[in-house]
Design a protein around this motif. Sequence first.
Motif, short mmCIF file in Angstrom:
data_model
loop_
_atom_site.label_atom_id
_atom_site.label_comp_id
_atom_site.label_asym_id
_atom_site.label_seq_id
_atom_site.Cartn_x
_atom_site.Cartn_y
_atom_site.Cartn_z
N ILE A 1 0.84 -1.21 0.00
CA ILE A 1 0.00 0.00 0.00
C ILE A 1 0.86 1.25 0.00
CG2 ILE A 1 -1.71 1.32 1.30
CD1 ILE A 1 -2.87 -1.31 2.24
N LEU A 2 1.92 1.27 0.80
CA LEU A 2 2.80 2.44 0.81
C LEU A 2 3.47 2.64 -0.54
CD1 LEU A 2 4.65 2.59 4.25
CD2 LEU A 2 2.70 3.91 3.47
N ASN A 3 3.90 1.55 -1.17
CA ASN A 3 4.53 1.66 -2.48
C ASN A 3 3.58 2.25 -3.52
OD1 ASN A 3 6.86 0.54 -1.45
ND2 ASN A 3 6.56 -1.47 -2.37
N GLU A 4 2.31 1.88 -3.41
CA GLU A 4 1.33 2.34 -4.39
C GLU A 4 0.80 3.75 -4.11
OE1 GLU A 4 -0.64 -1.96 -5.74
OE2 GLU A 4 -1.70 -0.66 -4.32
N ASN A 5 1.04 4.24 -2.90
CA ASN A 5 0.45 5.53 -2.51
C ASN A 5 1.51 6.44 -1.91
OD1 ASN A 5 -2.70 5.06 -2.79
ND2 ASN A 5 -1.83 3.19 -1.90
N PRO A 6 2.27 7.13 -2.73
CA PRO A 6 3.38 7.95 -2.23
C PRO A 6 2.93 9.13 -1.37
CG PRO A 6 3.03 8.30 -4.58
CD PRO A 6 2.19 7.13 -4.21
N ALA A 7 1.63 9.47 -1.37
CA ALA A 7 1.15 10.58 -0.54
C ALA A 7 0.99 10.18 0.92
CB ALA A 7 -0.18 11.10 -1.07
N LEU A 8 1.10 8.88 1.21
CA LEU A 8 0.95 8.42 2.59
C LEU A 8 2.28 8.52 3.33
CD1 LEU A 8 -1.27 5.23 2.17
CD2 LEU A 8 -1.95 7.63 2.31
N ALA A 9 2.21 9.03 4.56
CA ALA A 9 3.40 9.10 5.40
C ALA A 9 3.56 7.84 6.24
CB ALA A 9 3.34 10.31 6.31
N ALA A 10 2.44 7.22 6.61
CA ALA A 10 2.48 6.03 7.46
C ALA A 10 1.18 5.27 7.30
CB ALA A 10 2.69 6.41 8.92
N ILE A 11 1.24 3.99 7.63
CA ILE A 11 0.04 3.16 7.58
C ILE A 11 0.08 2.15 8.73
CG2 ILE A 11 1.07 1.43 6.04
CD1 ILE A 11 -1.78 1.22 4.76
N LYS A 12 -1.10 1.86 9.26
CA LYS A 12 -1.24 0.85 10.30
C LYS A 12 -2.41 -0.04 9.93
CE LYS A 12 -2.12 0.30 15.28
NZ LYS A 12 -3.42 -0.41 15.20
N ILE A 13 -2.18 -1.34 9.92
CA ILE A 13 -3.25 -2.29 9.63
C ILE A 13 -3.33 -3.31 10.76
CG2 ILE A 13 -4.04 -4.14 8.11
CD1 ILE A 13 -2.95 -2.67 5.76
N ASP A 14 -4.52 -3.42 11.34
CA ASP A 14 -4.84 -4.49 12.28
C ASP A 14 -5.61 -5.55 11.52
OD1 ASP A 14 -3.66 -2.97 14.21
OD2 ASP A 14 -5.52 -2.42 15.23
N LEU A 15 -5.04 -6.72 11.42
CA LEU A 15 -5.64 -7.83 10.69
C LEU A 15 -6.08 -8.86 11.73
CD1 LEU A 15 -4.12 -9.42 7.46
CD2 LEU A 15 -5.22 -10.81 9.21
N ASN A 16 -7.38 -8.84 12.02
CA ASN A 16 -7.94 -9.68 13.07
C ASN A 16 -8.55 -10.94 12.45
OD1 ASN A 16 -10.97 -9.62 14.96
ND2 ASN A 16 -9.07 -10.56 15.60
N VAL A 17 -7.97 -12.08 12.78
CA VAL A 17 -8.47 -13.36 12.29
C VAL A 17 -9.49 -13.87 13.29
CG1 VAL A 17 -7.86 -15.65 11.44
CG2 VAL A 17 -6.19 -13.78 11.32
N LEU A 18 -10.71 -14.05 12.82
CA LEU A 18 -11.80 -14.44 13.73
C LEU A 18 -11.69 -15.91 14.12
CD1 LEU A 18 -14.75 -12.51 12.05
CD2 LEU A 18 -13.21 -11.76 13.86
N PRO A 19 -12.22 -16.28 15.29
CA PRO A 19 -12.17 -17.68 15.71
C PRO A 19 -12.86 -18.60 14.71
CG PRO A 19 -12.82 -16.26 17.54
CD PRO A 19 -12.85 -15.41 16.30
N SER A 20 -12.33 -19.79 14.59
CA SER A 20 -12.93 -20.81 13.72
C SER A 20 -13.04 -22.11 14.52
CB SER A 20 -12.07 -21.04 12.48
OG SER A 20 -10.80 -21.53 12.84
N GLN A 21 -13.65 -23.12 13.92
CA GLN A 21 -13.76 -24.40 14.61
C GLN A 21 -12.38 -25.01 14.82
OE1 GLN A 21 -16.50 -26.77 12.35
NE2 GLN A 21 -18.31 -25.87 13.34
N THR A 22 -11.48 -24.79 13.86
CA THR A 22 -10.13 -25.35 13.97
C THR A 22 -9.31 -24.63 15.03
OG1 THR A 22 -10.21 -25.82 11.60
CG2 THR A 22 -8.08 -25.98 12.67
N LEU A 23 -9.39 -23.30 15.04
CA LEU A 23 -8.64 -22.48 15.99
C LEU A 23 -9.61 -21.49 16.63
CD1 LEU A 23 -5.37 -21.80 13.97
CD2 LEU A 23 -5.58 -23.22 16.01
N PRO A 24 -10.19 -21.86 17.77
CA PRO A 24 -11.25 -21.03 18.36
C PRO A 24 -10.72 -19.85 19.17
CG PRO A 24 -10.93 -23.00 19.66
CD PRO A 24 -9.99 -23.11 18.50
#
Length: 663
Positions: free
Chosen positions: A66-89
């Motif tokens: 995302i930073l490479n594609e958007n030179p106008a951005l100074a910083a980025i933060k992404i929280d990637l939350n994986v929801l519980p599943s039957q395999t990994l609750p």
Amino acid sequence: MKDYAINHQGLNKINLDVDYQYKTGISASEYPDSLSIYKSIDNFLTKYPNETDFWEIVNKKLTQNILNENPALAAIKIDLNVLPSQTLPYSRTSKVTRTQPSNPQGTFLVGNTRGNNVLGFDGNTGNLLGELIPAGSGGLSSPDTILFGPDVNGDGKPEIYIASGDKPGNSGQPTASALLRYDGVTGAFIDKFVGDNPNTNVDETGGLSRPYGLAFGPDGNFYVSSFLTKKILRYNGKTGQFIDVFATGNQQAGGLNGPNNLLFAPDGNLYVTTQGSVARDGKADFSPGLPSQVLLYNPQTGQSSIFASPDPSPRSQGFVSLLGMAIGPADGDLYVSDFANDIRRYNLKSGELVKVLSTNYTDTSPSSNYVGGLAFSPIGNLFAVGFDNRANANNVGAVLRYNGKTDEPLPISSNPLSSNSSIFVPPNSNLKRPVGITFLPSDAKLTEKWNFTAANYPINHQGLNNLNLDVNYQYKEGIQNYQYPDYVPIYKSIDNFLVNYPNETDFWEIVNKNLTEKVLAENPAISSVTVDLDVLPTNRLPYDRSSTVTRTTNGKLGEAWDFKIPNYSIAHQGLNNLNIDVKYQYKPGITQAEYPDFVPIYKSIDDFLVNYPNETDFWEILNKNLTQKLLAQNPGLDSLEISIEVLPTNKLPYERASIVSVA
């Protein structure tokens, strides 16, 4: 992005929280459309190639994209939350924060093997910035690999390590082989990191002769290919002291024949290019006809295998001489330069040849130019150096550039000099048989964290209790993909620790302190860990209470305790109900006997409030007096914060709260 469905590590749903900050002073036309960024994220995740990559790696690559594609951005933060599943609750979250480098195109260095110096170039314009390391500085001779490594002068910046010399390290000659170290900012000579001491009978270089490849290993040691002794030598990564011979050639196909470049890849293995030569009387002998190959070494066992053994390029003069290597940031593939011509791209996992990039910038048949090392820029474009090998060309060099995503040539402009169109820095006399190339380390900041939770965890400690566990850890800077720990074994280790905890009467703070110590000790890729251990209310102790412990690898320890008293009835300023939240931090280094029991603290609060003498005192005054009293009564506390929330009444239907902190 809520409940985003993705087929990665099986079928999963994730919640994505994307925050970015703009550069100051951008114009109205430079603001990116959030829809375009969303579509880019969707495309990235839909087409993500490596099914087994941990979520942390996915997120790390996503933020970079995302930073490479958007030179106008100074910083980025992404929280990637994986929801519980039957395999990994369990709910688990990767949190990655990146800043844009001040110079996204970067600055690169080129070593001249015939000029005995190192030049700097602008990665955006290709302009020569000057001579960073002057000719012969510190005895620099025929520089080959240029590598940034550990800081030694205390400025927090990596230093420059260079393979130098073409005579045996103990020869006493001006061009004796050595590994030289320079200031990473000024280029000033620091020392001979590895060099022979002529005043001893010992060869301190361990038999070094014509060093080519350099690499710092995951064990912290320094690996060097000694081309004219067909060995890979290993040195202490801090002192430069010779340790041992990691590998040696056997003059057989598939062996270490003319070792050149070294690379520790994200899979943890050591990759080595060989030229297919044997060493005879201090010279390279190619007459046995051994193949030039890429070898793969297990750094723990030293066992090797053949990763690639290509045929000559149709653009070459009929031979293969593999040289530079680099990992593609966009695809994770291994890029290998062939001195004779071409750059080959291999799938790192399968060894399959994915693509061949032509480097015939002289546009002759066979090619009249050779190719040196490789380097990727901060935004992921591929750079290579080469030089003209014709008799009247004086080995004049050039720099080539390719698009890091498409592998297509990416010249500085429409270049009339070659139909190859990959020339970024046109041939010029400043480049004198260049071989080594590297980019200055980016000043971009990368922070990576991982979090997982376990709710209603049953435990038999201080009676039967249920816990909510919240585990957060931050990774060390610069770790490779193979170094990320799987959180499932960490969870199992925590579970085993709690199930088998031996001391029934230990306060929860002590349990947590011991737990964080164990997690940090077992996981060397983690720089800090924080565990929130929330003990749920019971009939016997109907209070929410929580221990929070943070540990770092540099020895820092923070310990806090929090408990809550809901709906506390009090006759002060009339009849009122309070929600009381008591938080305190322990003094550093307190002994196990100095931890206070929170129940007497609760009783002291209750006694204070029941017998408070001044009915008209504001809640702030009451709270100030309360915090001062508790801190004085408990010498193990370093600081204390009490929040008193006064619930709405018919008389005053407003929520209001006093928060007092003392230390």
